[in-house]
Design an enzyme around this catalytic site. Structure first.
Site, PDB file in Angstrom:
ATOM      1  N   ILE A 192       1.584  53.193  32.153  1.00  0.00           N
ATOM      2  CA  ILE A 192       1.583  51.869  31.512  1.00  0.00           C
ATOM      3  C   ILE A 192       1.200  52.008  30.039  1.00  0.00           C
ATOM      4  CG2 ILE A 192       0.560  49.557  31.494  1.00  0.00           C
ATOM      5  CD1 ILE A 192       0.174  49.902  34.556  1.00  0.00           C
ATOM      6  N   TYR A 193       0.098  52.711  29.806  1.00  0.00           N
ATOM      7  CA  TYR A 193      -0.298  53.021  28.425  1.00  0.00           C
ATOM      8  C   TYR A 193       0.825  53.789  27.727  1.00  0.00           C
ATOM      9  CZ  TYR A 193      -2.821  55.445  24.659  1.00  0.00           C
ATOM     10  OH  TYR A 193      -3.211  55.945  23.458  1.00  0.00           O
ATOM     11  N   GLY A 194       1.366  54.800  28.432  1.00  0.00           N
ATOM     12  CA  GLY A 194       2.433  55.628  27.855  1.00  0.00           C
ATOM     13  C   GLY A 194       3.650  54.794  27.483  1.00  0.00           C
TER      14      GLY A 194
END
Lengths: 466, 253
Positions: free
Chosen positions: B158-160
């Site tokens: 998700i961060y990526g």
């Protein structure tokens, strides 16, 4: 083929015909500006009259190394089309030319008439306007002073749209602030220049190979005044006892017209034929190549040579034989550090050469010259020694190294040359140019709204009173 | 104005109280920086950072502005305020949240929060910022991306994904601004031990805030387009990028 030509053409999606990405000769920190290329003074006035969001600056041939002829987001006026001859007065040896005329053209036109440009820098490709704005010096500074000394009058477009003539009699404050004022007092339109009458276009050159710095300085201090022109090349990579070894070139005009026969007696320069290709890999200029070059350059000169006849352009403008020499430094470009160290502070000059030598800085064309007294305000020269060093911008830790040199320069009472600077600390400007507040007051008087602005004036806060 | 060797005199730092932003600010104020705008969620934390920076560089002009990355409607006004005192040579996009992968992948609101902060918020700020810089004809935008934007990983996708979006946006923005006098530099650090990564386990080739700051300053000097921290990650990622998924999936990263 179509794809190839598209790849090599500049692919600026944002480019339109009226704006340009401009940089100086060092090709560092480019910025984008609106670019006007007026062919007449009326056209120029029309551009300057329009409301300006971020000011305007005149630009010549872009031979300043840093950012004085850039004006990010503002207006830059390319002056090179305003290059007419307005007047020639053979009786008084004066010529009046458009500010966009370059020294190369002046030599082509006037040398055959027996008139030489009284002060010429290391390149012929500077305009008269640029020469006045930087109050340039040449190999004869120690006897003749700067280009500005030979300017009799300047026609200037002021911030309020008015055109005035500035001279030693009319608006002398404006005249003085314009010589060396980096184009920030107005747009120079034309200037009357007192030329140097010459009998031949030949210079008789004495060359001496000098083994170390002491001998070099001694030689220049002792009998430089016997030569109208004097300059030396220094090998900054030499170490120990050879520190500051170099080659001293000095010359005088050949005044005996009977010594040269026929059309070559007064011959102007021809254009250069060689050019560096537009794309050069970075890193070509390294320590090994610099060291090899310096060794060969030193060795190729005889120990001593007397009265070798040379044509003006060969003696004055060796670098102009090849075009676009600035490209050899690759994508990241290069900086030139030019300082002047006052007479009596030779030990500080030595310190600078020691640092360049100890740090193995890859330099080729290091020029050392003795200067005569200065003109004040923002004009660079002061009595002393000027040292100019080209260094690739990609060289590691260059920023810190140059800051160290600047500290030596400012503590010695010396200064840096705005026409060459692209990275100095703005906090040093006032110590280096103690008359800057007088200059600012004159600039404020003629341009209260700060309509004239450049990347240089912003970077070094030249117009802002401390 | 930026000088020939990439030293800047004025800067806006978005996410000004992050460890990487602070480490970078310290290096910049020791160099030529004279005017700094710090923006972030907490004005108190920014002011504490500002006080420390003023101690390093007395006389520096620092302004602190409140910025909520997800309050998109406020961004245009925020950018006007940031440019109020004149040109900005550097805009550093250093804000972001890591989220909690294992929870967020079951909680749409939290996942959206990560995307909105790191990607949408950054885009919302970069659009007006880029226009301001284009107008002034010079400047550099530095965007903090991450190696996690290079290939999706189970452990932080998700961060990526949010950073991958930002990274791609920034690449395109760099091309759009090419020739405008404005440069975009993308910084892709590996795992950096900062307050954002907190108590997560430290993987191999981890870096820290000061190393990232040093790499940013070095990238400005070199006019780099992309900076990896540490530098060797560039080569590691160019291998990892091409690993078949069944193998990549089993890697302990």
């Amino acid at each position: 083929m179509k794809i190839l030509s598209r790849l090599t053409a500049s692919s600026h999606a944002t480019a339109d015909s009226n704006t340009a990405l401009l940089s100086g000769w060092g090709r560092t920190s480019p910025s984008r500006a609106r670019l006007a290329q007026p062919s007449t003074i009326e056209e120029l006035q029309e551009h300057a009259r329009r409301p300006l969001r971020r000011g305007l600056i005149a630009r010549g041939l872009g031979r300043s190394y840093g950012d004085p002829a850039q004006n990010a987001g503002g207006l830059v006026i390319d002056m090179t089309r305003l290059d007419d001859v307005h007047d020639i007065d053979l009786q008084h040896s004066t010529v009046t030319v458009g500010a966009g005329m370059c020294v190369h053209r002046m030599m082509q036109l006037f040398v055959p008439l027996g008139l030489f440009v009284p002060v010429t820098p290391g390149t012929r490709y500077v305009t008269v306007g640029g020469a006045i704005a930087s109050d340039i010096h040449g190999k004869n500074h120690h006897v003749d002073g700067t280009f500005g000394n030979y300017v009799e009058a300047i026609d200037l477009l002021l911030a309020n749209g008015e055109v005035v003539t500035a001279s030693r009699e009319q608006h002398p404050d404006l005249f003085n602030a314009t010589r060396g004022g980096m184009g920030l007092t107005g747009v120079m339109l034309s200037a009357r220049i007192r030329m140097l009458p010459i009998e031949t276009s030949t210079v008789l050159v004495d060359t001496d190979r000098v083994a170390d710095l002491e001998t070099l300085l001694d030689l220049m201090s002792r009998d430089d005044d016997g030569y109208r022109y004097s300059v030396s090349w220094v090998d900054t990579l030499a170490t120990g006892n050879s520190l500051g070894r170099g080659v001293l070139y000095r010359g005088n005009h050949l005044d005996d017209p009977s010594a040269v026969a026929g059309p070559s007696r007064l011959k102007g320069p021809s254009a250069s034929r060689l050019s560096i290709p537009p794309v050069v890999p970075s890193g070509l200029v390294g320590l090994a190549s610099a060291r090899a070059f310096n060794e060969v350059w030193y060795r190729k000169h005889p120990e001593s040579e007397r009265e070798l006849p040379q044509q003006l352009s060969a003696f004055f403008h060796q670098l102009d034989m090849v075009e676009n020499t600035n490209r050899v430094y690759g994508r990241r470009g290069f900086v030139q550090h030019q300082c002047v160290i006052p007479t009596g502070r030779e030990s500080d000059l030595r310190k600078i050469l020691e640092i360049l030598s100890d740090e193995r800085v890859p330099t080729y064309l290091v020029v050392l010259k003795r200067m005569g007294s200065g003109n004040g305000l923002l004009s660079f020269p002061i009595a002393g020694w000027t040292l100019a060093v080209d260094i690739p911008a990609a060289w590691d830790d260059l920023a810190e190294l140059l800051d160290r040199l600047d500290e030596i320069v400012v503590n010695a009472g010396g200064r840096l040359y705005f026409a060459k600077d692209s990275r100095m600390n703005p906090d040093l400007v006032e110590a280096m140019y103690p008359e800057i507040n007088q200059w600012r007051a004159i600039a404020d008087k003629y341009d209260p709204q700060q309509r004239f602005a450049s990347d240089l004036s912003r970077r070094l806060a030249l117009r802002d009173h401390a | 104005m930026k000088n020939a060797l990439g030293s800047v005199q004025s800067a806006l730092i978005l996410g000004g109280d992050s460890d990487i932003a602070f480490a970078t600010s310290k290096r910049l104020v020791r160099d030529r920086l004279r005017r700094l705008v710090l923006a972030g969620r907490s004005i108190e934390r920014l002011q504490a950072r500002a006080a420390e920076l003023e101690a390093i560089a007395p006389g520096i002009d620092i302004r602190c502005l409140t910025l909520d990355a997800t309050d998109f409607a406020s961004h245009s006004e925020f950018v006007d305020a940031a440019f109020e005192k004149g040109d900005l040579d550097l805009v550093l996009v250093a804000f972001g949240v890591l989220g909690n992968q294992l929870e967020d992948e079951h909680d749409a609101a939290s996942a959206i929060g990560v995307i909105q902060t790191n990607f949408t918020g950054a885009v919302s700020l970069l659009v007006p910022t880029a226009d301001r810089l284009r107008d002034q004809g010079h400047g550099t935008i530095v965007v903090l991306s991450t190696v996690a934007a290079e290939r999706a990983r189970r452990s932080n996708y998700i961060y990526g994904a949010s950073k991958a979006g930002l990274d791609w946006f920034s690449q395109g923005l760099g091309d759009a601004l090419h020739g405008s006098g404005v440069d975009v530099m993308i910084v892709r650090p590996g795992f950096a031990t900062t307050k954002m990564t907190g108590d997560l386990d430290t993987p191999p080739m981890a870096t820290d805030a000061d190393s990232v700051a040093a790499a940013i300053v070095d990238g400005l000097r070199k006019q780099s387009d992309v900076v990896w921290v540490p530098g060797k990650l560039r080569w590691v990622m160019s291998v990892l990028r091409h690993l078949p998924r069944p193998i990549f999936r089993r890697l302990p990263i």
